[in-house]
Design an enzyme around this catalytic site. Structure first.
Site, PDB file in Angstrom:
ATOM      1  N   HIS A 109       0.880  -1.176   0.000  1.00  9.24           N
ATOM      2  CA  HIS A 109       0.000   0.000   0.000  1.00  9.24           C
ATOM      3  C   HIS A 109       0.918   1.227   0.000  1.00  9.24           C
ATOM      4  CE1 HIS A 109      -2.780   2.952   1.819  1.00  9.24           C
ATOM      5  NE2 HIS A 109      -3.771   2.142   1.502  1.00  9.24           N
ATOM      6  N   ASP A 186       3.531  -4.405   7.952  1.00  7.80           N
ATOM      7  CA  ASP A 186       2.288  -3.637   7.853  1.00  7.80           C
ATOM      8  C   ASP A 186       1.139  -4.643   7.992  1.00  7.80           C
ATOM      9  OD1 ASP A 186      -0.025  -2.454   7.004  1.00  7.80           O
ATOM     10  OD2 ASP A 186       0.788  -1.646   5.141  1.00  7.80           O
ATOM     11  N   LYS A 212      -9.821  -0.871  10.862  1.00 10.98           N
ATOM     12  CA  LYS A 212      -9.889  -2.081  10.040  1.00 10.98           C
ATOM     13  C   LYS A 212     -10.006  -3.318  10.929  1.00 10.98           C
ATOM     14  CE  LYS A 212      -6.975  -0.096   6.401  1.00 10.98           C
ATOM     15  NZ  LYS A 212      -7.890   0.285   5.334  1.00 10.98           N
ATOM     16  N   CYS A 350      -4.668   2.369  -3.640  1.00 16.83           N
ATOM     17  CA  CYS A 350      -3.416   2.931  -3.090  1.00 16.83           C
ATOM     18  C   CYS A 350      -2.271   1.943  -3.265  1.00 16.83           C
ATOM     19  CB  CYS A 350      -3.565   3.296  -1.611  1.00 16.83           C
ATOM     20  SG  CYS A 350      -4.768   4.554  -1.294  1.00 16.83           S
TER      21      CYS A 350
HETATM   22  N1  PLP Z   1      -1.510  -0.683   4.692  1.00 15.53           N
HETATM   23  C1  PLP Z   1      -2.435  -1.448   4.097  1.00 15.53           C
HETATM   24  C2  PLP Z   1      -2.071  -2.828   3.640  1.00 15.53           C
HETATM   25  C3  PLP Z   1      -3.729  -0.963   3.926  1.00 15.53           C
HETATM   26  O1  PLP Z   1      -4.662  -1.726   3.333  1.00 15.53           O
HETATM   27  C4  PLP Z   1      -4.038   0.350   4.378  1.00 15.53           C
HETATM   28  C5  PLP Z   1      -5.387   0.911   4.175  1.00 15.53           C
HETATM   29  O2  PLP Z   1      -6.152   0.466   3.365  1.00 15.53           O
HETATM   30  C6  PLP Z   1      -3.040   1.085   5.017  1.00 15.53           C
HETATM   31  C7  PLP Z   1      -1.787   0.546   5.142  1.00 15.53           C
HETATM   32  C8  PLP Z   1      -3.315   2.454   5.547  1.00 15.53           C
HETATM   33  O3  PLP Z   1      -4.182   2.389   6.628  1.00 15.53           O
HETATM   34  P1  PLP Z   1      -4.731   3.739   7.312  1.00 15.53           P
HETATM   35  O4  PLP Z   1      -5.315   4.542   6.205  1.00 15.53           O
HETATM   36  O5  PLP Z   1      -5.736   3.251   8.291  1.00 15.53           O
HETATM   37  O6  PLP Z   1      -3.564   4.397   7.948  1.00 15.53           O
END
Ligand code: PLP
Length: 394
Positions: A109, A186, A212, A350
């Site tokens: 991401h 992550d 999430k 993203c």
């Molecule tokens: N990493 C992954 C794999 C994600 O799917 C997301 C959000 O969709 C994020 C990071 C970022 O999360 P946040 O927007 O809650 O900081």
């Protein structure tokens, strides 16, 4: 939320990778906090402040037990995964220079890509993107080859937010540690689907977002091994993180206070604690098998529809399925599904480096959670068939 009607029909919520819905336990806990104990934490001696402090620190302990961290000093409340990763990228900066390399993967991401790319730009370190295979899985051999004495850190997702592919993070961490490389995981997509045991994984850092994992937005977690957190300098400065300032010189508290400058998201942390307590009380094995069954059902039903291609075919996967269609644009499919009260995601999620790898601009993403049912999936599949009949014109 799950009883909400949109355009007159009951919502079919299949966008859980973006955010999950909250159980009553979370709403009630947060409501109770705002109704009865709302006050600032850590510095007040009055009843309400002590109660809020106690609830806030209890939430930290719940998170600690949930992740099996060794100590509550290793659990820092942040605003989310993005914030957690940025904190590590800033804190590790003094240890990175132009002789170093930072590795991420093609399936990250942007939140686990851009902070490292920016760190490399600031320090002159080389930014390396490890490839994924045609199946959308990590190319482990190539990653192993890329990890060298020069690698300052490896940042990798536990599961992909595009394909749901689960990375063999334990094996990756073992390999990285043999070469003396710290690993940040992550876990944004993993905590609500998989068991997470940071001691067993032996990761150096693990990040996730409350929203999430059945909690509220604006709260997240950074787990870090004490050996790192003790040597890191703070990256944000303000109240609550400094023990004293003597002759103008600050002496900081130890972690987690050192990394939680200012008034934190107290209600969010307490809400996250309630979410995790609720989730941890559920029969995890049945949830995992329910989600696996639904995921396989989605995949097999989608594959029966002419013109649909599934993006990625990982061996191990959480409840996320991405697809494209030979004619219909992902945005059109998602917009038309919306009119049937079905919430799915479309776009690059993203994860543009991943889209580039597959030569596509985006996908339709269906992401499930423990509350989704087979009937909802049938409704989705019928909806897609109806839409494609119109789009395909046959
Ligand atoms: N990493 C992954 C794999 C994600 O799917 C997301 C959000 O969709 C994020 C990071 C970022 O999360 P946040 O927007 O809650 O900081």
């Amino acid at each position: 939320m799950l009883n909400t009607r949109v355009y007159g029909s009951p919502i079919v919520y299949l966008d859980n990778a973006a955010t999950t819905q909250m159980p009553y336990a979370v709403l009630k806990t947060m409501e109770h906090y705002y109704h009865h104990t709302h006050s600032n934490i850590h510095r007040g001696v009055h009843y309400l402040s002590e109660q809020s402090t106690c609830d806030y620190e209890k939430a930290r302990n719940i998170v600690k037990d949930f992740m099996n961290a060794e100590s509550e000093h290793e659990v820092i409340f942040t605003s989310g995964t993005t914030d957690s990763i940025n904190i590590v990228a800033l804190a590790i900066e003094p240890y990175v220079n132009e002789k170093h390399e930072i590795i991420v993967t093609e399936m990250e991401h942007h939140s686990n890509y851009l902070p490292w790319q920016a760190l490399c730009k600031r320090t002159g370190a080389k930014f390396i993107v490890a490839p994924v295979s045609v199946r959308g899985e990590l190319d482990f051999e190539e990653l192993e080859r890329l990890m060298t004495q020069r690698t300052a850190l490896l940042a990798i997702c536990h599961s992909s937010n595009v394909t749901g592919a689960v990375n063999p993070v334990k094996k990756v961490i073992e390999c990285a540690h043999q070469k003396g490389i710290p690993v940040l995981v992550d876990g944004a997509q993993s905590v609500s689907h998989q068991r997470v045991d940071v001691q067993n994984l032996d990761c150096d850092f693990y990040c996730f977002s409350g929203h999430k994992a059945f909690g509220p937005t604006g709260i997240g977690v950074l787990y870090g091994k004490q050996q790192w957190l003790n040597q890191f300098m703070p990256v944000k400065y303000g109240g609550g993180m400094v023990r004293q300032i003597k002759n103008g010189e600050p002496a900081y508290w130890e972690s987690p206070a050192k990394f939680e400058a200012g008034t934190p998201n107290i209600a969010g942390a307490i809400g996250l604690g309630a979410a995790i307590e609720w989730f941890a009380s559920l029969p995890r094995e049945s949830i995992i098998s329910h989600e696996l069954e639904l995921t396989q059902y989605i995949r097999s039903e989608l594959l029966k529809i002419p013109g649909i291609t599934l993006v990625g075919s990982p061996e191990e996967q959480i409840g996320i399925v991405s697809f494209t269609h030979r004619y219909a644009h992902p945005f059109d499919i998602a917009s038309l599904l919306d009119k049937l009260a079905i919430a799915v995601r479309s776009g690059a999620h993203c994860a543009q480096p991943f889209m580039d790898r597959f030569g596509i601009s985006g996908t339709v993403r269906v992401s499930i959670s423990l509350y989704n049912t087979k009937e909802e999936i049938d409704y989705l599949i019928n909806g897609i068939k109806r839409i494609l009949k119109v789009v395909d014109g046959r």
